[in-house]
Motif scaffolding. Structure first.
Motif: not given
Length: 93
Positions: A16, A22, A27-29, A45, A57, A76-78, A82, A84
């Motif tokens: 991070n 996070w 936060i989703d992958i 996460l 992850v 990776m998304r909030r 997106s 990352c």
């Protein structure tokens, strides 16, 4: 390389480097594009990650039945943001 239909885990270590923690619940992958070699297309996460800290992850995957080279992209998304990109390329014998 992998044998056809091998089960494996893709694991990325991410740090991070942002300015806010996070939260594991926000936060989703998520699968983004490329080869669909995953078993589940989205993950949360495992834990919260403070600024400056790292986390592993992981995504459950299975090698395709046909030999060749396969690339998949995850993010990776909030919310809708997106931030990352996680890339993986495998070779099936």
């Amino acid at each position: 390389g992998f044998n056809p239909r091998d089960d494996f885990d893709a694991i990325w270590t991410v740090r991070n480097i942002g300015q806010r923690n996070w939260d594991r619940n926000s936060i989703d992958i998520i699968y983004s594009s490329g080869a669909k070699i995953h078993k589940v297309s989205g993950y949360d996460l495992d834990s919260n990650v403070r600024v400056g800290d790292s986390i592993d992850v992981g995504v459950d995957m299975q090698a395709p039945k046909d030999s060749g080279t396969y690339s998949t992209t995850w993010v990776m998304r909030r919310g809708d943001n997106s931030f990352c990109t996680l890339n993986l390329t495998i070779v099936v014998r």
